[in-house]
Design a protein around this motif. Structure first.
Motif, PDB file in Angstrom:
ATOM      1  N   THR A 141      41.123  22.948  45.839  1.00 56.90           N
ATOM      2  CA  THR A 141      40.498  23.454  45.563  1.00 56.90           C
ATOM      3  C   THR A 141      41.287  25.668  45.539  1.00 56.90           C
ATOM      4  O   THR A 141      42.461  25.374  45.089  1.00 56.90           O
ATOM      5  CB  THR A 141      41.089  24.568  47.514  1.00 56.90           C
ATOM      6  OG1 THR A 141      41.871  23.940  48.235  1.00 56.90           O
ATOM      7  CG2 THR A 141      39.622  23.391  48.377  1.00 56.90           C
ATOM      8  N   ALA A 142      40.684  26.781  45.005  1.00 56.70           N
ATOM      9  CA  ALA A 142      40.717  27.738  44.684  1.00 56.70           C
ATOM     10  C   ALA A 142      40.728  29.014  45.996  1.00 56.70           C
ATOM     11  O   ALA A 142      39.840  28.526  46.693  1.00 56.70           O
ATOM     12  CB  ALA A 142      40.570  28.236  43.390  1.00 56.70           C
ATOM     13  N   LEU A 143      42.138  30.004  45.801  1.00 60.02           N
ATOM     14  CA  LEU A 143      41.239  30.691  46.620  1.00 60.02           C
ATOM     15  C   LEU A 143      41.168  32.175  46.060  1.00 60.02           C
ATOM     16  O   LEU A 143      41.705  32.621  44.768  1.00 60.02           O
ATOM     17  CB  LEU A 143      42.898  31.456  47.255  1.00 60.02           C
ATOM     18  CG  LEU A 143      43.288  30.579  47.844  1.00 60.02           C
ATOM     19  CD1 LEU A 143      44.753  30.700  48.563  1.00 60.02           C
ATOM     20  CD2 LEU A 143      41.961  29.890  49.416  1.00 60.02           C
ATOM     21  N   LYS A 144      40.013  32.910  46.195  1.00 60.90           N
ATOM     22  CA  LYS A 144      39.109  34.164  45.803  1.00 60.90           C
ATOM     23  C   LYS A 144      39.437  35.462  46.246  1.00 60.90           C
ATOM     24  O   LYS A 144      39.510  34.851  47.536  1.00 60.90           O
ATOM     25  CB  LYS A 144      37.964  33.849  45.643  1.00 60.90           C
ATOM     26  CG  LYS A 144      37.355  35.296  45.054  1.00 60.90           C
ATOM     27  CD  LYS A 144      35.995  35.115  45.098  1.00 60.90           C
ATOM     28  CE  LYS A 144      35.623  37.044  44.135  1.00 60.90           C
ATOM     29  NZ  LYS A 144      33.515  36.844  44.742  1.00 60.90           N
ATOM     30  N   ALA A 241      49.741  32.702  45.192  1.00 67.68           N
ATOM     31  CA  ALA A 241      49.689  33.235  43.795  1.00 67.68           C
ATOM     32  C   ALA A 241      49.541  31.836  43.296  1.00 67.68           C
ATOM     33  O   ALA A 241      48.606  32.208  41.830  1.00 67.68           O
ATOM     34  CB  ALA A 241      50.886  34.354  43.010  1.00 67.68           C
ATOM     35  N   ALA A 242      50.019  30.946  43.104  1.00 68.53           N
ATOM     36  CA  ALA A 242      49.481  29.862  42.875  1.00 68.53           C
ATOM     37  C   ALA A 242      48.038  29.345  43.033  1.00 68.53           C
ATOM     38  O   ALA A 242      47.815  28.735  42.085  1.00 68.53           O
ATOM     39  CB  ALA A 242      50.922  28.740  42.956  1.00 68.53           C
ATOM     40  N   GLY A 243      47.911  29.083  43.833  1.00 70.66           N
ATOM     41  CA  GLY A 243      46.515  28.890  44.153  1.00 70.66           C
ATOM     42  C   GLY A 243      45.531  29.481  43.957  1.00 70.66           C
ATOM     43  O   GLY A 243      44.373  29.409  44.466  1.00 70.66           O
ATOM     44  N   CYS A 244      45.567  31.164  43.613  1.00 68.45           N
ATOM     45  CA  CYS A 244      44.456  32.029  43.343  1.00 68.45           C
ATOM     46  C   CYS A 244      43.637  32.732  41.861  1.00 68.45           C
ATOM     47  O   CYS A 244      44.513  32.169  41.173  1.00 68.45           O
ATOM     48  CB  CYS A 244      45.371  33.791  43.594  1.00 68.45           C
ATOM     49  SG  CYS A 244      43.974  35.276  43.450  1.00 68.45           S
ATOM     50  N   ALA A 245      42.635  31.831  42.131  1.00 67.48           N
ATOM     51  CA  ALA A 245      41.660  32.223  40.956  1.00 67.48           C
ATOM     52  C   ALA A 245      41.252  33.272  40.548  1.00 67.48           C
ATOM     53  O   ALA A 245      40.866  33.337  39.345  1.00 67.48           O
ATOM     54  CB  ALA A 245      40.560  31.752  41.255  1.00 67.48           C
ATOM     55  N   THR A 246      41.890  34.021  41.398  1.00 66.70           N
ATOM     56  CA  THR A 246      41.126  36.114  40.835  1.00 66.70           C
ATOM     57  C   THR A 246      42.813  35.796  39.917  1.00 66.70           C
ATOM     58  O   THR A 246      42.473  37.067  38.679  1.00 66.70           O
ATOM     59  CB  THR A 246      41.441  36.829  41.731  1.00 66.70           C
ATOM     60  OG1 THR A 246      40.312  35.971  42.766  1.00 66.70           O
ATOM     61  CG2 THR A 246      40.700  38.322  41.760  1.00 66.70           C
TER      62      THR A 246
END
Length: 299
Positions: A141-144, A241-246
């Motif tokens: 999963t990633a976070l927007k 920040a590491a998981g943020c796709a933005t």
């Protein structure tokens, strides 16, 4: 069997599932409230109660009302099998088939954390949700930014969940989470939506998924609270920040007042704001608004 559990056990006089009853869709069994309470409510833990209702308008609205009436303690969890008036950011409405996802709200009272740092709670919840789903569903999963959960379906980013935080009286915050779990392609509200099932999750059993998400949320909330809400000290800023796709993407920020800013998302500042490097050579922090991913910055 508690009275609430018994009320959920609907069948006709011949022992077959009643229309709309708890076993009306065998691919989507109901949650087990007693099992969830045994697995989550413990002495010294964050979660104080876990309630599951069959149908409601919005778990956030219900839990905010309970909190403001003094009827809910910190750590209260309210889960709905179906929501009929669920709300997202900017008061957007959405619905999903019964038992096709996880729709829940939690009440937090971070009294030891300065109010100025409470804006990190939705981002913290995003990290916890991504962590729990990775563990229990095996889905990358990633976070927007700021509050969307993304999964990959057929090589394409799709939104599979969202988070909404609301104040609940003095000292309280209710955080609502909606996650598409078993939603099928023909049930998607829009083509850009996704679900854990469509992302090839190894499990769509909602009981262990919910337990994993709430345990991750308890862990991250404890670390953040113990650090006085300092996102750097507790590792939250780095984890988000590491998981943020933005980050690293060229984006368009649609801001209040019909204003737009286009630039590369280069950082997340100490207040949880997204920092955009614009074509005019300035860095502009964005604290509220809609973010549209345009393309990877490297392109």
């Amino acid at each position: 069997m508690t009275p609430r559990d018994a009320a959920d056990d609907s069948s006709d006089n011949h022992g077959t599932p009643a229309a709309g009853g708890r076993w009306s869709d065998l691919e989507r069994p109901p949650l087990n409230p007693a099992s969830l309470r045994r697995g989550l409510v413990r002495e010294g833990g964050l979660w104080s109660e876990v309630d599951v209702v069959q149908r409601t308008g919005s778990t956030n609205a219900d839990l905010v009302a309970r909190a403001e009436a003094g009827e809910a303690a910190e750590g209260a969890v309210l889960v709905a099998e179906e929501q009929t008036a669920a709300r997202g950011r900017l008061d957007r409405r959405w619905t999903a088939p019964a038992r096709s996802g996880l729709f829940f709200s939690v009440l937090l009272r971070p009294a030891a954390v300065p109010v100025a740092r409470w804006g990190w709670l939705p981002l913290l919840t995003g990290v916890a949700v991504a962590t729990g789903l990775s563990r229990a569903a095996g889905v990358d999963t990633a976070l927007k930014w700021p509050n969307d959960l993304l999964v990959t379906v057929g090589g394409e980013e799709r939104k599979a969940g969202g988070i909404l935080a609301e104040r609940a009286g003095e000292g309280g915050v209710v955080i609502g989470v909606g996650i598409n779990v078993s939603l099928r392609a023909d049930e998607l509200p829009v083509p850009q939506a996704g679900s854990l099932a469509l992302a090839d999750a190894v499990s769509t059993d909602r009981d262990p998924l919910l337990r994993a998400v709430l345990r991750a949320l308890e862990e991250w909330y404890g670390r953040w609270r113990d650090a006085g809400g300092d996102p750097a000290a507790c590792g939250l800023q780095e984890a988000y920040a590491a998981g943020c796709a933005t980050l690293g993407r060229r984006v368009r920020a649609e801001l209040p007042g019909d204003r737009e800013v286009v630039g590369e998302a280069v950082a997340l500042d100490g207040d949880g704001r997204l920092v955009l490097a614009t074509e005019h050579g300035v860095q502009e922090p964005v604290g509220a608004g809609d973010i549209v991913h345009l393309r990877p910055a490297r392109d």
